[in-house]
Design a protein around this motif. Structure first.
Motif, PDB file in Angstrom:
ATOM      1  N   GLN A  71     -17.220  56.190  14.352  1.00 28.44           N
ATOM      2  CA  GLN A  71     -17.514  54.892  13.755  1.00 28.44           C
ATOM      3  C   GLN A  71     -16.298  53.991  13.883  1.00 28.44           C
ATOM      4  OE1 GLN A  71     -17.033  54.342   9.588  1.00 28.44           O
ATOM      5  NE2 GLN A  71     -18.742  52.905   9.411  1.00 28.44           N
ATOM      6  N   LEU A  72     -16.538  52.776  14.319  1.00 30.49           N
ATOM      7  CA  LEU A  72     -15.475  51.794  14.460  1.00 30.49           C
ATOM      8  C   LEU A  72     -15.863  50.549  13.670  1.00 30.49           C
ATOM      9  CD1 LEU A  72     -12.864  50.894  15.909  1.00 30.49           C
ATOM     10  CD2 LEU A  72     -14.289  50.205  17.826  1.00 30.49           C
ATOM     11  N   ILE A  73     -14.993  50.115  12.778  1.00 34.10           N
ATOM     12  CA  ILE A  73     -15.203  48.871  12.039  1.00 34.10           C
ATOM     13  C   ILE A  73     -14.437  47.778  12.772  1.00 34.10           C
ATOM     14  CG2 ILE A  73     -14.831  47.630   9.874  1.00 34.10           C
ATOM     15  CD1 ILE A  73     -16.957  49.796   9.626  1.00 34.10           C
ATOM     16  N   PHE A  74     -15.133  46.683  13.100  1.00 34.76           N
ATOM     17  CA  PHE A  74     -14.538  45.623  13.913  1.00 34.76           C
ATOM     18  C   PHE A  74     -14.805  44.280  13.249  1.00 34.76           C
ATOM     19  CE2 PHE A  74     -13.504  43.036  17.458  1.00 34.76           C
ATOM     20  CZ  PHE A  74     -12.803  43.827  18.362  1.00 34.76           C
ATOM     21  N   GLY A 111     -20.756  51.083  22.389  1.00 34.70           N
ATOM     22  CA  GLY A 111     -21.602  51.688  21.377  1.00 34.70           C
ATOM     23  C   GLY A 111     -22.667  50.714  20.903  1.00 34.70           C
ATOM     24  N   ILE A 112     -23.210  51.018  19.736  1.00 40.90           N
ATOM     25  CA  ILE A 112     -24.300  50.216  19.184  1.00 40.90           C
ATOM     26  C   ILE A 112     -23.968  49.849  17.738  1.00 40.90           C
ATOM     27  CG2 ILE A 112     -25.638  52.242  18.468  1.00 40.90           C
ATOM     28  CD1 ILE A 112     -28.154  50.653  19.353  1.00 40.90           C
ATOM     29  N   ILE A 113     -24.243  48.613  17.381  1.00 40.86           N
ATOM     30  CA  ILE A 113     -23.973  48.161  16.017  1.00 40.86           C
ATOM     31  C   ILE A 113     -25.005  48.779  15.083  1.00 40.86           C
ATOM     32  CG2 ILE A 113     -23.956  46.155  14.478  1.00 40.86           C
ATOM     33  CD1 ILE A 113     -22.664  44.590  16.744  1.00 40.86           C
ATOM     34  N   ASP A 114     -24.490  49.445  14.028  1.00 34.41           N
ATOM     35  CA  ASP A 114     -25.408  50.086  13.089  1.00 34.41           C
ATOM     36  C   ASP A 114     -25.382  49.477  11.684  1.00 34.41           C
ATOM     37  OD1 ASP A 114     -22.946  51.116  12.299  1.00 34.41           O
ATOM     38  OD2 ASP A 114     -23.515  53.218  12.534  1.00 34.41           O
ATOM     39  N   GLU A 115     -24.471  48.529  11.458  1.00 32.68           N
ATOM     40  CA  GLU A 115     -24.436  47.831  10.164  1.00 32.68           C
ATOM     41  C   GLU A 115     -23.586  46.570  10.350  1.00 32.68           C
ATOM     42  OE1 GLU A 115     -23.287  48.755   5.473  1.00 32.68           O
ATOM     43  OE2 GLU A 115     -23.006  50.326   6.971  1.00 32.68           O
ATOM     44  N   ILE A 116     -23.962  45.498   9.662  1.00 32.42           N
ATOM     45  CA  ILE A 116     -23.190  44.250   9.740  1.00 32.42           C
ATOM     46  C   ILE A 116     -22.905  43.722   8.348  1.00 32.42           C
ATOM     47  CG2 ILE A 116     -24.134  43.610  12.002  1.00 32.42           C
ATOM     48  CD1 ILE A 116     -25.870  41.505  10.543  1.00 32.42           C
ATOM     49  N   GLY A 117     -21.800  42.971   8.246  1.00 29.34           N
ATOM     50  CA  GLY A 117     -21.477  42.293   6.998  1.00 29.34           C
ATOM     51  C   GLY A 117     -22.305  41.036   6.843  1.00 29.34           C
ATOM     52  N   HIS A 144     -18.124  51.070   5.097  1.00 33.16           N
ATOM     53  CA  HIS A 144     -19.122  50.019   5.290  1.00 33.16           C
ATOM     54  C   HIS A 144     -18.395  48.720   5.622  1.00 33.16           C
ATOM     55  CE1 HIS A 144     -22.385  52.591   4.022  1.00 33.16           C
ATOM     56  NE2 HIS A 144     -21.599  53.007   3.042  1.00 33.16           N
ATOM     57  N   PRO A 145     -18.966  47.910   6.500  1.00 34.30           N
ATOM     58  CA  PRO A 145     -18.282  46.678   6.909  1.00 34.30           C
ATOM     59  C   PRO A 145     -18.169  45.666   5.782  1.00 34.30           C
ATOM     60  CG  PRO A 145     -20.469  46.797   7.888  1.00 34.30           C
ATOM     61  CD  PRO A 145     -20.242  48.094   7.178  1.00 34.30           C
ATOM     62  N   LYS A 146     -17.043  44.928   5.816  1.00 31.05           N
ATOM     63  CA  LYS A 146     -16.849  43.813   4.894  1.00 31.05           C
ATOM     64  C   LYS A 146     -17.614  42.609   5.432  1.00 31.05           C
ATOM     65  CE  LYS A 146     -12.377  45.540   3.476  1.00 31.05           C
ATOM     66  NZ  LYS A 146     -10.940  45.456   3.693  1.00 31.05           N
ATOM     67  N   ALA A 147     -17.457  41.480   4.790  1.00 33.85           N
ATOM     68  CA  ALA A 147     -18.268  40.286   5.068  1.00 33.85           C
ATOM     69  C   ALA A 147     -18.320  39.892   6.544  1.00 33.85           C
ATOM     70  CB  ALA A 147     -17.776  39.112   4.236  1.00 33.85           C
ATOM     71  N   ASP A 148     -17.172  39.907   7.242  1.00 33.75           N
ATOM     72  CA  ASP A 148     -17.126  39.438   8.633  1.00 33.75           C
ATOM     73  C   ASP A 148     -17.025  40.588   9.635  1.00 33.75           C
ATOM     74  OD1 ASP A 148     -14.522  40.242   8.037  1.00 33.75           O
ATOM     75  OD2 ASP A 148     -13.617  38.694   9.297  1.00 33.75           O
ATOM     76  N   THR A 161     -15.372  40.447  13.310  1.00 32.23           N
ATOM     77  CA  THR A 161     -15.854  39.495  14.321  1.00 32.23           C
ATOM     78  C   THR A 161     -14.922  38.303  14.462  1.00 32.23           C
ATOM     79  OG1 THR A 161     -17.283  38.429  12.677  1.00 32.23           O
ATOM     80  CG2 THR A 161     -18.258  40.184  14.018  1.00 32.23           C
ATOM     81  N   LYS A 162     -13.898  38.207  13.625  1.00 34.76           N
ATOM     82  CA  LYS A 162     -12.882  37.155  13.767  1.00 34.76           C
ATOM     83  C   LYS A 162     -11.835  37.543  14.815  1.00 34.76           C
ATOM     84  CE  LYS A 162     -13.480  35.293   9.158  1.00 34.76           C
ATOM     85  NZ  LYS A 162     -12.910  35.047   7.851  1.00 34.76           N
ATOM     86  N   GLU A 163     -11.814  38.819  15.199  1.00 34.41           N
ATOM     87  CA  GLU A 163     -10.881  39.297  16.223  1.00 34.41           C
ATOM     88  C   GLU A 163     -11.474  39.080  17.610  1.00 34.41           C
ATOM     89  OE1 GLU A 163      -9.212  43.324  15.636  1.00 34.41           O
ATOM     90  OE2 GLU A 163     -10.458  43.315  13.825  1.00 34.41           O
ATOM     91  N   ARG A 164     -10.602  39.053  18.601  1.00 32.77           N
ATOM     92  CA  ARG A 164     -11.056  39.056  19.988  1.00 32.77           C
ATOM     93  C   ARG A 164     -11.270  40.499  20.417  1.00 32.77           C
ATOM     94  NH1 ARG A 164      -7.154  34.874  23.216  1.00 32.77           N
ATOM     95  NH2 ARG A 164      -7.877  33.008  22.157  1.00 32.77           N
ATOM     96  N   GLY A 165     -12.137  40.680  21.402  1.00 35.79           N
ATOM     97  CA  GLY A 165     -12.253  42.005  21.986  1.00 35.79           C
ATOM     98  C   GLY A 165     -13.586  42.695  21.818  1.00 35.79           C
ATOM     99  N   LEU A 166     -14.564  42.060  21.187  1.00 31.85           N
ATOM    100  CA  LEU A 166     -15.891  42.649  21.044  1.00 31.85           C
ATOM    101  C   LEU A 166     -16.887  41.790  21.811  1.00 31.85           C
ATOM    102  CD1 LEU A 166     -17.629  44.869  19.720  1.00 31.85           C
ATOM    103  CD2 LEU A 166     -17.981  43.292  17.805  1.00 31.85           C
TER     104      LEU A 166
END
Length: 148
Positions: free
Chosen positions: A101-104, A71-77, A25-29, A106-111
């Motif tokens: 499933q890919l956890i990304f 892909g499609i976002i299925d959960e957010i922090g 499951h995604p963390k806060a960001d 949002t502080k990183e570049r590339g999405l």
């Protein structure tokens, strides 16, 4: 569990293995992306086959194969504000994209948000190739109006 295509040793495509990874499951960001398509580039094979090159890209074994995805976002922090569940996205990650499933972060570049006029199969091919093309055009000092 989610499926991922990984390699535990460097080499040719026969080192790739389909493995089970835990659902995270995604963390806060972070966002969780249900990957629908993976784009392949020459660098994918070059990194997998050359252990002397891999450290330059932060590759540590085991490594999930490929870097471009859509892909499609299925959960957010809880701290995510630029994306929402249901957003179609594409991008690139050095952690590997050939996974369900890919956890990304949002502080990183590339999405990126995928434009509506593109389908996932096309969007998954754009991140590395598009960045490479943009750098080449910049280096060649190409500007609007120049015809080839």
């Amino acid at each position: 569990m989610v499926k991922a295509l990984q390699y535990k040793t460097f080499g040719k495509p026969d080192v790739l293995q389909l493995v089970d990874l835990p659902l995270v499951h995604p963390k806060a960001d972070e966002v969780s992306i249900k990957v629908s398509h993976v784009g392949l580039n020459p660098m994918d094979w070059a990194i997998m086959g050359n252990p002397e090159v891999a450290p330059n890209f932060g590759v540590k074994l085991p490594q999930t194969f490929a870097y471009d995805f859509a892909g499609i976002i299925d959960e957010i922090g809880p701290e995510v504000t630029d994306f929402k569940v249901g957003d179609h996205v594409f991008g690139t990650t050095m952690r590997g994209a050939a996974t369900e499933q890919l956890i990304f972060s949002t502080k990183e570049r590339g999405l990126f948000h995928r434009p509506d006029f593109l389908e996932d199969d096309v969007a998954s091919t754009l991140a590395v190739a598009g960045h490479t093309a943009a750098v080449a055009l910049r280096k060649a000092h190409v500007t609007a109006g120049i015809l080839f």
